[in-house]
Design a protein around this motif. Structure first.
Motif, PDB file in Angstrom:
ATOM      1  N   PRO A 140      45.589  13.863  37.029  1.00  0.00           N
ATOM      2  CA  PRO A 140      45.619  12.393  37.039  1.00  0.00           C
ATOM      3  C   PRO A 140      44.568  11.788  37.949  1.00  0.00           C
ATOM      4  O   PRO A 140      43.926  10.792  37.597  1.00  0.00           O
ATOM      5  N   VAL A 141      44.386  12.366  39.118  1.00  0.00           N
ATOM      6  CA  VAL A 141      43.404  11.827  40.061  1.00  0.00           C
ATOM      7  C   VAL A 141      41.992  11.967  39.507  1.00  0.00           C
ATOM      8  O   VAL A 141      41.172  11.051  39.609  1.00  0.00           O
ATOM      9  N   THR A 142      41.703  13.117  38.897  1.00  0.00           N
ATOM     10  CA  THR A 142      40.380  13.321  38.320  1.00  0.00           C
ATOM     11  C   THR A 142      40.085  12.295  37.229  1.00  0.00           C
ATOM     12  O   THR A 142      38.974  11.745  37.161  1.00  0.00           O
ATOM     13  N   THR A 157      26.396   0.113  40.981  1.00  0.00           N
ATOM     14  CA  THR A 157      26.904  -0.127  42.332  1.00  0.00           C
ATOM     15  C   THR A 157      27.079   1.141  43.155  1.00  0.00           C
ATOM     16  O   THR A 157      27.413   1.074  44.340  1.00  0.00           O
ATOM     17  N   ILE A 158      26.900   2.321  42.537  1.00  0.00           N
ATOM     18  CA  ILE A 158      26.881   3.571  43.282  1.00  0.00           C
ATOM     19  C   ILE A 158      25.695   4.391  42.815  1.00  0.00           C
ATOM     20  O   ILE A 158      25.130   4.129  41.755  1.00  0.00           O
ATOM     21  N   ARG A 159      25.343   5.385  43.597  1.00  0.00           N
ATOM     22  CA  ARG A 159      24.229   6.248  43.227  1.00  0.00           C
ATOM     23  C   ARG A 159      24.585   7.007  41.954  1.00  0.00           C
ATOM     24  O   ARG A 159      25.749   7.378  41.738  1.00  0.00           O
ATOM     25  N   PRO A 160      23.632   7.261  41.089  1.00  0.00           N
ATOM     26  CA  PRO A 160      23.941   7.972  39.839  1.00  0.00           C
ATOM     27  C   PRO A 160      24.206   9.451  40.077  1.00  0.00           C
ATOM     28  O   PRO A 160      23.736  10.038  41.051  1.00  0.00           O
ATOM     29  N   GLY A 161      24.967  10.036  39.161  1.00  0.00           N
ATOM     30  CA  GLY A 161      25.161  11.480  39.172  1.00  0.00           C
ATOM     31  C   GLY A 161      26.316  11.993  40.007  1.00  0.00           C
ATOM     32  O   GLY A 161      26.506  13.209  40.101  1.00  0.00           O
ATOM     33  N   VAL A 162      27.110  11.106  40.617  1.00  0.00           N
ATOM     34  CA  VAL A 162      28.251  11.562  41.412  1.00  0.00           C
ATOM     35  C   VAL A 162      29.360  12.025  40.468  1.00  0.00           C
ATOM     36  O   VAL A 162      29.762  11.292  39.562  1.00  0.00           O
ATOM     37  N   THR A 163      29.854  13.231  40.661  1.00  0.00           N
ATOM     38  CA  THR A 163      30.907  13.770  39.806  1.00  0.00           C
ATOM     39  C   THR A 163      32.275  13.594  40.464  1.00  0.00           C
ATOM     40  O   THR A 163      32.363  13.415  41.688  1.00  0.00           O
ATOM     41  N   PRO A 164      33.356  13.668  39.674  1.00  0.00           N
ATOM     42  CA  PRO A 164      34.699  13.610  40.275  1.00  0.00           C
ATOM     43  C   PRO A 164      34.910  14.687  41.332  1.00  0.00           C
ATOM     44  O   PRO A 164      35.550  14.439  42.355  1.00  0.00           O
ATOM     45  N   ASP A 165      34.384  15.889  41.099  1.00  0.00           N
ATOM     46  CA  ASP A 165      34.525  16.952  42.096  1.00  0.00           C
ATOM     47  C   ASP A 165      33.805  16.577  43.387  1.00  0.00           C
ATOM     48  O   ASP A 165      34.302  16.864  44.492  1.00  0.00           O
ATOM     49  N   ASP A 166      32.627  15.957  43.278  1.00  0.00           N
ATOM     50  CA  ASP A 166      31.911  15.490  44.465  1.00  0.00           C
ATOM     51  C   ASP A 166      32.785  14.525  45.259  1.00  0.00           C
ATOM     52  O   ASP A 166      32.895  14.609  46.490  1.00  0.00           O
TER      53      ASP A 166
END
Length: 236
Positions: A140-142, A157-166
């Motif tokens: 659910p959190v992911t 509004t955020i840097r590109p390429g950030v993954t849920p795991d990050d």
């Protein structure tokens, strides 16, 4: 033989046997989880018999849903994480993406930390299997994090390429904070740092900064030119 508790305040219930729970069985399960959350928040070692009684189910119904304490405690946590995950879409519908993300992070901290008794029960239950609290309720959190990150990346509004795991790794420090301490200020500082890191290099923020810099250069050039003209006229 009926195993359901009947005390005048409980509905008659039956357990489903198939993979998909029948409505009455689903209500039983949700009622057990709600009662368990309240009881485990008050005391990490709350008796399972007390939880079953207050949930208006018999021992047979209870143990068919949750064969042991660990199973119950883990499911309570996942149930809670589902509730906080569901707020992601709600926040996005009423707030800017970056504001929704930051507020959702606060809600995650509240659910993860504020219930000290539940946190103790979780630590006791997970100590035998090597799991960390950050790993529980991962699904659910992911999904919630993916929704929020996608909305923010699309908005710039955020840097590109950030993954849920990050993201999960970045906020993992939440689960290192003692829930019995004055955890709110520490959690706020930690999440502010994470949010600042997410915003660094954001296309939207970078574009605004570049525009402001260019505008400042143009303004400075006009001032300099105007000043030179005044000096020239003064010396004529």
């Amino acid at each position: 033989m009926r195993d359901e508790a009947r005390d005048g305040t409980c509905d008659s219930v039956r357990d489903g046997k198939g993979a998909t729970l029948r409505p009455d069985a689903q209500r039983n399960r949700e009622r057990i989880l709600e009662v368990a959350l309240a009881e485990l928040t008050r005391a990490a070692d709350a008796p399972l018999s007390t939880i079953a009684k207050k949930a208006c189910v018999g021992q047979g119904t209870f143990y068919r849903n949750f064969p042991n304490r660990e199973a119950l405690v883990l499911e309570v946590y996942r149930f809670e994480m589902q509730q906080v995950a569901d707020t992601a879409a709600q926040l996005l519908s009423t707030r800017a993406p970056d504001r929704a993300l930051r507020e959702w992070m606060d809600r995650l901290a509240q659910y993860a930390m504020a219930k000290a008794g539940l946190a103790d029960a979780l630590r006791k239950s997970t100590s035998n299997r090597g799991s960390s609290l950050a790993q529980l309720g991962h699904g659910p959190v992911t999904r919630a994090v993916t929704l929020l990150l996608t909305a923010n990346e699309e908005a710039g509004t955020i840097r590109p390429g950030v993954t849920p795991d990050d993201f999960v790794l970045a906020i993992a420090g939440l689960w290192q904070i003692d829930p019995h301490s004055d955890w709110q200020p520490r959690a706020t500082r930690l999440l502010d740092l994470v949010m600042d890191g997410l915003r660094a290099g954001a296309p939207g923020a970078g574009g605004r900064a570049a525009d402001e810099t260019e505008a400042g250069v143009r303004a400075a050039g006009r001032t300099e030119a105007g000043g030179s003209g005044r000096v020239a006229r003064a010396t004529d």
